[in-house]
Scaffold this motif. Structure first.
Motif, PDB file in Angstrom:
ATOM      1  N   MET A   1     -37.058  31.534 -13.340  1.00 39.63           N
ATOM      2  CA  MET A   1     -35.726  32.341 -13.445  1.00 39.63           C
ATOM      3  C   MET A   1     -34.992  32.459 -12.260  1.00 39.63           C
ATOM      4  SD  MET A   1     -35.561  34.216 -16.496  1.00 39.63           S
ATOM      5  CE  MET A   1     -36.192  34.566 -17.795  1.00 39.63           C
ATOM      6  N   GLN A   2     -35.573  32.175 -11.037  1.00 42.59           N
ATOM      7  CA  GLN A   2     -34.968  32.218 -10.067  1.00 42.59           C
ATOM      8  C   GLN A   2     -34.189  31.147  -9.794  1.00 42.59           C
ATOM      9  OE1 GLN A   2     -38.318  32.685 -10.017  1.00 42.59           O
ATOM     10  NE2 GLN A   2     -38.441  34.946  -9.545  1.00 42.59           N
ATOM     11  N   ASP A   3     -34.484  29.661 -10.145  1.00 41.69           N
ATOM     12  CA  ASP A   3     -33.898  28.504 -10.034  1.00 41.69           C
ATOM     13  C   ASP A   3     -32.619  28.609 -11.019  1.00 41.69           C
ATOM     14  OD1 ASP A   3     -36.826  26.535  -9.787  1.00 41.69           O
ATOM     15  OD2 ASP A   3     -35.471  27.371  -8.246  1.00 41.69           O
ATOM     16  N   LEU A   4     -32.827  29.268 -12.330  1.00 41.13           N
ATOM     17  CA  LEU A   4     -31.859  29.464 -12.996  1.00 41.13           C
ATOM     18  C   LEU A   4     -30.818  30.306 -12.568  1.00 41.13           C
ATOM     19  CD1 LEU A   4     -30.705  29.063 -16.162  1.00 41.13           C
ATOM     20  CD2 LEU A   4     -32.060  31.024 -16.686  1.00 41.13           C
ATOM     21  N   ALA A   5     -31.032  31.272 -11.884  1.00 38.85           N
ATOM     22  CA  ALA A   5     -29.950  32.182 -11.308  1.00 38.85           C
ATOM     23  C   ALA A   5     -29.241  31.709 -10.382  1.00 38.85           C
ATOM     24  CB  ALA A   5     -30.864  33.597 -10.931  1.00 38.85           C
ATOM     25  N   SER A   6     -30.139  30.938  -9.527  1.00 39.81           N
ATOM     26  CA  SER A   6     -29.235  30.150  -8.343  1.00 39.81           C
ATOM     27  C   SER A   6     -28.311  29.227  -8.890  1.00 39.81           C
ATOM     28  CB  SER A   6     -30.326  29.494  -7.596  1.00 39.81           C
ATOM     29  OG  SER A   6     -31.183  30.238  -7.151  1.00 39.81           O
ATOM     30  N   TYR A   7     -28.736  28.396  -9.985  1.00 39.93           N
ATOM     31  CA  TYR A   7     -27.833  27.493 -10.495  1.00 39.93           C
ATOM     32  C   TYR A   7     -26.748  27.988 -11.210  1.00 39.93           C
ATOM     33  CZ  TYR A   7     -26.507  23.380 -13.209  1.00 39.93           C
ATOM     34  OH  TYR A   7     -25.601  22.251 -13.745  1.00 39.93           O
ATOM     35  N   ALA A   8     -26.870  29.229 -11.922  1.00 36.19           N
ATOM     36  CA  ALA A   8     -25.933  29.808 -12.595  1.00 36.19           C
ATOM     37  C   ALA A   8     -24.827  30.218 -11.566  1.00 36.19           C
ATOM     38  CB  ALA A   8     -26.346  30.861 -13.575  1.00 36.19           C
ATOM     39  N   THR A   9     -25.232  30.873 -10.439  1.00 36.35           N
ATOM     40  CA  THR A   9     -24.469  31.481  -9.378  1.00 36.35           C
ATOM     41  C   THR A   9     -23.478  30.186  -8.970  1.00 36.35           C
ATOM     42  OG1 THR A   9     -25.997  33.016  -8.945  1.00 36.35           O
ATOM     43  CG2 THR A   9     -24.376  32.605  -7.298  1.00 36.35           C
ATOM     44  N   TYR A  10     -24.251  29.077  -8.884  1.00 39.16           N
ATOM     45  CA  TYR A  10     -23.546  27.782  -8.274  1.00 39.16           C
ATOM     46  C   TYR A  10     -22.355  27.390  -9.297  1.00 39.16           C
ATOM     47  CZ  TYR A  10     -22.877  22.859  -7.820  1.00 39.16           C
ATOM     48  OH  TYR A  10     -22.182  21.473  -7.917  1.00 39.16           O
ATOM     49  N   ARG A  11     -22.807  27.156 -10.541  1.00 39.68           N
ATOM     50  CA  ARG A  11     -21.822  26.727 -11.602  1.00 39.68           C
ATOM     51  C   ARG A  11     -21.039  27.708 -11.723  1.00 39.68           C
ATOM     52  NH1 ARG A  11     -23.198  22.660 -15.092  1.00 39.68           N
ATOM     53  NH2 ARG A  11     -21.018  22.897 -15.790  1.00 39.68           N
ATOM     54  N   ARG A  12     -21.042  28.869 -11.703  1.00 36.33           N
ATOM     55  CA  ARG A  12     -19.894  29.868 -11.666  1.00 36.33           C
ATOM     56  C   ARG A  12     -18.987  29.959 -10.614  1.00 36.33           C
ATOM     57  NH1 ARG A  12     -16.766  34.374 -10.287  1.00 36.33           N
ATOM     58  NH2 ARG A  12     -16.087  35.439 -12.180  1.00 36.33           N
ATOM     59  N   SER A  13     -19.422  29.785  -9.391  1.00 33.08           N
ATOM     60  CA  SER A  13     -18.658  29.652  -8.247  1.00 33.08           C
ATOM     61  C   SER A  13     -17.717  28.207  -8.183  1.00 33.08           C
ATOM     62  CB  SER A  13     -19.308  29.516  -7.065  1.00 33.08           C
ATOM     63  OG  SER A  13     -20.304  28.320  -6.999  1.00 33.08           O
ATOM     64  N   SER A  14     -18.111  27.233  -8.977  1.00 33.72           N
ATOM     65  CA  SER A  14     -17.246  26.156  -9.108  1.00 33.72           C
ATOM     66  C   SER A  14     -16.068  26.077 -10.148  1.00 33.72           C
ATOM     67  CB  SER A  14     -18.028  25.012  -9.233  1.00 33.72           C
ATOM     68  OG  SER A  14     -18.960  24.949 -10.186  1.00 33.72           O
ATOM     69  N   ASN A  15     -16.361  27.104 -11.121  1.00 32.69           N
ATOM     70  CA  ASN A  15     -15.795  27.055 -12.299  1.00 32.69           C
ATOM     71  C   ASN A  15     -15.930  28.405 -12.828  1.00 32.69           C
ATOM     72  OD1 ASN A  15     -14.359  27.181 -14.508  1.00 32.69           O
ATOM     73  ND2 ASN A  15     -14.820  25.091 -15.082  1.00 32.69           N
ATOM     74  N   PRO A  16     -15.287  29.603 -12.702  1.00 34.16           N
ATOM     75  CA  PRO A  16     -15.497  30.826 -13.288  1.00 34.16           C
ATOM     76  C   PRO A  16     -15.625  30.999 -14.787  1.00 34.16           C
ATOM     77  CG  PRO A  16     -13.759  31.263 -11.867  1.00 34.16           C
ATOM     78  CD  PRO A  16     -13.930  29.400 -12.009  1.00 34.16           C
ATOM     79  N   LEU A  17     -15.076  29.818 -15.479  1.00 33.30           N
ATOM     80  CA  LEU A  17     -14.915  29.782 -16.763  1.00 33.30           C
ATOM     81  C   LEU A  17     -16.372  29.282 -17.479  1.00 33.30           C
ATOM     82  CD1 LEU A  17     -11.373  29.336 -17.742  1.00 33.30           C
ATOM     83  CD2 LEU A  17     -12.456  31.440 -17.707  1.00 33.30           C
ATOM     84  N   THR A  18     -17.241  28.771 -16.696  1.00 28.37           N
ATOM     85  CA  THR A  18     -18.456  28.146 -17.148  1.00 28.37           C
ATOM     86  C   THR A  18     -19.159  29.027 -18.137  1.00 28.37           C
ATOM     87  OG1 THR A  18     -18.714  26.858 -14.848  1.00 28.37           O
ATOM     88  CG2 THR A  18     -20.502  27.140 -16.440  1.00 28.37           C
ATOM     89  N   GLY A  19     -19.642  28.465 -19.217  1.00 29.86           N
ATOM     90  CA  GLY A  19     -20.386  28.956 -20.164  1.00 29.86           C
ATOM     91  C   GLY A  19     -21.868  28.406 -20.375  1.00 29.86           C
ATOM     92  N   VAL A  20     -22.612  29.001 -21.180  1.00 29.99           N
ATOM     93  CA  VAL A  20     -24.033  28.538 -21.273  1.00 29.99           C
ATOM     94  C   VAL A  20     -24.348  28.271 -22.688  1.00 29.99           C
ATOM     95  CG1 VAL A  20     -26.448  29.360 -21.454  1.00 29.99           C
ATOM     96  CG2 VAL A  20     -24.919  29.466 -19.350  1.00 29.99           C
ATOM     97  N   ARG A  21     -24.941  27.073 -23.098  1.00 27.09           N
ATOM     98  CA  ARG A  21     -25.236  26.664 -24.191  1.00 27.09           C
ATOM     99  C   ARG A  21     -26.726  26.974 -24.372  1.00 27.09           C
ATOM    100  NH1 ARG A  21     -22.815  21.841 -25.142  1.00 27.09           N
ATOM    101  NH2 ARG A  21     -24.461  21.008 -23.554  1.00 27.09           N
ATOM    102  N   LEU A  22     -27.336  28.053 -25.008  1.00 26.54           N
ATOM    103  CA  LEU A  22     -28.567  28.491 -25.107  1.00 26.54           C
ATOM    104  C   LEU A  22     -29.307  28.250 -26.499  1.00 26.54           C
ATOM    105  CD1 LEU A  22     -30.658  30.703 -23.625  1.00 26.54           C
ATOM    106  CD2 LEU A  22     -29.668  32.406 -24.923  1.00 26.54           C
ATOM    107  N   ALA A  23     -30.196  27.384 -26.313  1.00 24.42           N
ATOM    108  CA  ALA A  23     -30.856  27.022 -27.514  1.00 24.42           C
ATOM    109  C   ALA A  23     -32.332  27.543 -27.332  1.00 24.42           C
ATOM    110  CB  ALA A  23     -31.003  25.277 -27.470  1.00 24.42           C
ATOM    111  N   ALA A  24     -32.755  28.187 -28.257  1.00 23.71           N
ATOM    112  CA  ALA A  24     -34.066  28.768 -28.176  1.00 23.71           C
ATOM    113  C   ALA A  24     -34.798  28.711 -29.437  1.00 23.71           C
ATOM    114  CB  ALA A  24     -34.017  30.435 -27.776  1.00 23.71           C
ATOM    115  N   ASP A  25     -36.057  28.463 -29.261  1.00 23.26           N
ATOM    116  CA  ASP A  25     -37.029  28.400 -30.378  1.00 23.26           C
ATOM    117  C   ASP A  25     -36.859  29.847 -31.181  1.00 23.26           C
ATOM    118  OD1 ASP A  25     -39.929  28.995 -31.799  1.00 23.26           O
ATOM    119  OD2 ASP A  25     -39.594  26.435 -31.580  1.00 23.26           O
ATOM    120  N   GLY A  26     -37.067  29.645 -32.465  1.00 24.12           N
ATOM    121  CA  GLY A  26     -37.251  30.979 -33.345  1.00 24.12           C
ATOM    122  C   GLY A  26     -38.035  31.991 -33.120  1.00 24.12           C
TER     123      GLY A  26
END
Lengths: 135, 136
Positions: free
Chosen positions: B78-103
């Motif tokens: 979770m921490q790695d995901l948070a860091s990566y999401a913050t990094y991606r958001r800083s480079s492009n504020p309009l970044t979105g996430v494609r969330l694929a999850a098992d049912g």
């Protein structure tokens, strides 16, 4: 005097078909890359930097799901069969109101997607997700 | 008598470099086309009848039934995901996430990921689903 013309033979393979093969491969990879999954339910989360929108409790529709096989629409139990019709009736009667989905932590993700899908099919555009606290 | 040889002017476009251009395009498509696919992660995606096409810059987050989180096909915490999401958001504020999850993933984990993304400043989420027509 018979003059014989020397016909020089060169050992080269023709590269004319190479561009054809390359373009065929390009078309294949272009078509294959379109299979990357891109379709689904698009949601926009509330911006934490903005003030939360305050809505009267009487103006929202509450869908509560604590068990996978039971959904309560404003306190009235609905099965999967009549959830769609009940939501459409509310849409026709009250218009596009905010819908609050209160979901228990143990509810599977496919049930959540089913609920969001049913709400969107009925025509509601504003959906709020909240996890019910246990205990 | 002076004989002059007639020279025929042939108008041809040299196509020798077309194969080079074609192969360069091919390499580009190979590298970019499959980079977003989460391969070899077994998932049973849920079905939905209302579906939107994801647009814009998106990165992939995959949640398996066992609760493992994958970021672009790599398992992360979770921490790695948070860091990566913050990094991606800083480079492009309009970044979105494609969330694929098992049912079968619990809503608790989905909610935790959504809260994490919201905290990182990412507000566009695309829940990947299968079409109802694909149901066998």
């Amino acid at each position: 005097m018979k003059i014989r013309r020397r016909i020089g033979t060169t050992a080269e393979s023709s590269g004319a078909a190479m561009s054809d093969i390359a373009f065929l491969l390009i078309i294949f990879f272009t078509a294959a890359s379109a299979f990357v999954l891109k379709d689904g339910l698009h949601l926009i989360l509330p911006d934490k930097s903005r003030k939360p929108l305050i809505v009267r409790e009487s103006e929202i529709i509450v869908l509560r799901c604590s068990q996978p096989d039971s959904v309560y629409v404003d306190g009235i139990k609905s099965g999967r069969e009549d959830l769609d019709s009940r939501l459409k009736t509310r849409m026709e009667k009250d218009g596009d109101r905010p819908v609050l989905l209160r979901v228990a932590p143990a509810i599977p993700y496919d049930i959540l997607v089913y609920l969001i899908d049913a709400v969107r099919q009925a025509g509601f555009t504003r959906i709020s997700l909240r996890m019910e606290s246990t205990g | 008598m002076k004989l002059t040889r007639r020279r025929r002017v042939v108008s041809l476009i040299p196509v020798a470099s077309m194969a080079d251009i074609a192969f360069l395009l091919l390499i580009f498509l190979m590298l970019s086309g499959f980079s977003d696919m989460a391969r070899d992660i077994p998932l049973q995606l849920p079905f939905s009848s209302t579906r939107d096409r994801g647009e814009g810059v998106l990165f992939s987050v995959t949640l398996t039934g066992e609760g493992t989180i994958y970021l672009n096909s790599q398992p992360v915490s979770m921490q790695d995901l948070a860091s990566y999401a913050t990094y991606r958001r800083s480079s492009n504020p309009l970044t979105g996430v494609r969330l694929a999850a098992d049912g079968m993933v619990r809503f608790e984990l989905i909610n935790e990921v959504l809260e994490l993304l919201k905290e990182a400043g990412i507000y566009r989420i695309l829940f990947i689903t299968r079409g109802v027509k694909d149901r066998v």
